[in-house]
Design an enzyme around this catalytic site. Structure first.
Site, short mmCIF file in Angstrom:
data_model
loop_
_atom_site.label_atom_id
_atom_site.label_comp_id
_atom_site.label_asym_id
_atom_site.label_seq_id
_atom_site.Cartn_x
_atom_site.Cartn_y
_atom_site.Cartn_z
N SER A 193 71.92 -51.71 93.81
CA SER A 193 73.32 -51.67 93.48
C SER A 193 74.22 -52.39 94.49
CB SER A 193 73.76 -50.22 93.35
OG SER A 193 73.65 -49.56 94.60
N SER A 196 68.55 -49.91 96.72
CA SER A 196 69.81 -50.66 96.56
C SER A 196 70.24 -51.53 97.73
CB SER A 196 70.94 -49.70 96.25
OG SER A 196 70.94 -49.41 94.89
N LYS A 225 80.35 -52.11 101.38
CA LYS A 225 80.12 -51.73 99.98
C LYS A 225 81.16 -50.69 99.55
CE LYS A 225 76.46 -49.91 96.97
NZ LYS A 225 75.10 -49.32 96.93
N1 GLN Z 1 68.23 -48.76 91.02
C1 GLN Z 1 68.12 -47.42 91.55
C2 GLN Z 1 69.02 -46.50 90.77
O1 GLN Z 1 69.67 -46.99 89.88
C3 GLN Z 1 68.46 -47.40 93.00
C4 GLN Z 1 69.90 -47.43 93.24
C5 GLN Z 1 70.24 -47.18 94.67
O2 GLN Z 1 69.39 -47.29 95.54
N2 GLN Z 1 71.47 -46.78 94.89
O3 GLN Z 1 69.08 -45.33 91.01
#
Ligand code: GLN
Length: 481
Positions: A155, A179, A80
């Protein structure tokens, strides 16, 4: 011989061992597939062929010499784009880091390379890991390989999609509020969020440091366990990494589940859950009962406050972490007449709308006079949620929930309403706040063929238990429910 795109770690190794294919040929094959598929799916933001072929040649030389091979020898890996890789562009899906090449590798990447894995490139993600659909990437959204007009989740959407599309055998993602698990659920692949502190965060570009974790996507739970065995453990470069002993995640996988207590929180099956998701998760729970698990009812009474508290704590930490991107040290600079003007122009142009929203929110909740009302209260709720988990684990060995309340949605369907997007994290942020490990595994599909994920939570540092249950579920046909 099946196609390399479908291979698991052990199939890669069998093919290399028997000299059916060389590591160099294998990497060539993956790059050919990526070249063909990436324009459509937008999964990789950068490729690292020089480094990949150098590593492949090392593996091929070891095979030719008859040396013992390390545990992940020749395994194609995607990383990632919030995880630092020396000399390979690392943008965090943001314009503000366009062209940035870190001078060092994240510990997780170093460990995987030392174990023989081959880094193919960097995967697309929501900007600075903020999002649930990959639509917040400055470089365009990823498409879900299972249903290309749908989002892959976020994400870590690129890392989930890379494995689902056969463009990597395993990948690394990061999880702050869901995410890893949610995109794993949306793309139909196993996806593990380890306990906080289990895997070093050194080299992970921080979003919310008290919540961020690195973990794997893989084709099977066994493969996820293999990656975990390599990346878990104390790192002197990350003071929050735990010194707790790392068990052998592979050896316990095949034990029976007989007598294991699985906690089912009623609080997770209320309002807002899609009926098809509920149906498949209930079928998943019945399958686990057949495998010998005992169902116990548990209460997680503070669940309803989790999203609100998470978006206070995560944005507060983000506003502070992202202060470093100012055009002075990293990425492109937009000149200005004064230093302040340069900062403003650089940050104004460099950050996308969701990141700006969160910096503003986070700065607000930390500001004098509001700190007690918001940040402090958020911390109290976090403590209550951690207590919910502790009490639940007195009655249950694992907790079973849906990973996401909804199946993958269409691109563009939810972008207009950030609050609705935030609700997609309802079942994952709780585990993030409590610091416990969770895995998402495929648990059937909707009538339209969209993947559904079942989440297994375990107590802190109980990754072995979580992997064990997930593996048994997968072997018993959980993905075809
Ligand atoms: N969707 C959550 C956020 O936008 C989690 C994102 C993540 O785990 N990096 O913060």
């Amino acid at each position: 011989m099946s196609a390399p795109a479908t291979w698991t770690i052990s199939e890669v190794q069998a093919a290399l061992d028997s000299r059916k294919i060389s590591a160099r040929e294998l990497i060539n094959e993956f790059y050919a597939r990526i070249e063909q598929a990436n324009p459509k799916f937008n999964i990789y933001l950068a490729l690292s062929p020089e480094r990949a072929f150098a590593q492949a040649d090392k593996i091929d030389a070891a095979i030719a010499a008859g040396d013992a091979l390390p545990p992940l020898a020749g395994v194609p890996l995607a990383v990632k784009d919030v995880i630092s890789t020396r000399g390979i562009p690392t943008t965090c899906g943001s314009r503000i880091l366009e062209g940035y090449k870190p001078p060092y590798d994240a510990t997780a990447v170093t460990r995987l390379e030392n174990a023989g894995a081959i880094v193919l490139g960097k995967t697309n993600c929501d900007e600075f890991a903020m999002g649930s659909s990959n639509e917040n990437s400055a470089y365009g959204p990823v498409r879900n390989p299972v249903a290309p007009d749908h989002v892959p989740g976020g994400s870590s959407g690129g890392s989930a999609a890379a494995v689902a599309a056969g463009l990597a055998v395993v990948s690394l993602g990061t999880d702050t509020g869901g995410s890893i698990r949610q995109p794993g659920s949306f793309c139909g692949v196993p996806a593990m969020n380890p306990s906080y502190g289990r895997v070093s965060r050194y080299g992970l570009i921080a979003y919310a440091s008290s919540l961020d974790r690195i973990g794997p996507f893989a084709r099977t739970v066994r493969d996820a366990a293999s990656v975990m065995s390599v990346i878990a453990g104390r790192d002197p470069r990350d003071a929050t990494s735990s010194g707790a002993a790392v068990p052998d995640y592979l050896s316990g996988l095949d034990r029976s589940l007989h007598g294991l207590r699985m906690g089912i929180p009623d609080d997770y099956f209320g309002e807002g859950i899609d009926p098809e998701v509920r149906e498949k998760i209930e079928a998943g729970i019945r399958l686990l009962e057949k495998l010998g698990c005992k169902r116990v009812s548990i209460r997680m009474p503070n669940t309803d406050y989790a999203i609100a508290a998470y978006y206070i704590l995560a944005t507060a930490e983000a506003s502070s972490n992202l202060a470093r991107f100012d055009g002075v040290r990293y990425g492109p600079r937009v000149p200005g007449a004064t230093l302040m003007e340069m900062y403003k122009k650089t940050r104004g142009r460099g950050f996308g709308p969701e990141v700006k929203r969160r910096i503003v929110l986070g700065t607000y909740v930390l500001s004098a006079g509001y700190y007690d009302a918001y940040y402090l209260k958020g911390q109290k709720i976090r403590a209550l949620i951690a207590r919910d988990f502790r009490e639940a684990f007195e009655k249950a060995d694992v907790i079973i929930t849906p990973t996401s309340p909804v199946p993958p949605f269409r691109l563009g369907e939810r972008t207009a309403n950030p609050l609705q997007m935030y609700l997609a994290d309802s079942y994952t942020v709780t585990g993030s706040m409590a610091g416990v490990p969770g895995i998402s595994i495929p648990s059937g599909k909707t009538s339209k063929g969209l993947p559904i994920g079942l989440q297994v939570y375990g107590p802190a540092f109980g990754e072995d238990r979580v992997l064990h249950v997930a593996h048994a579920f997968e072997r018993a046909g959980g993905s075809d429910l």
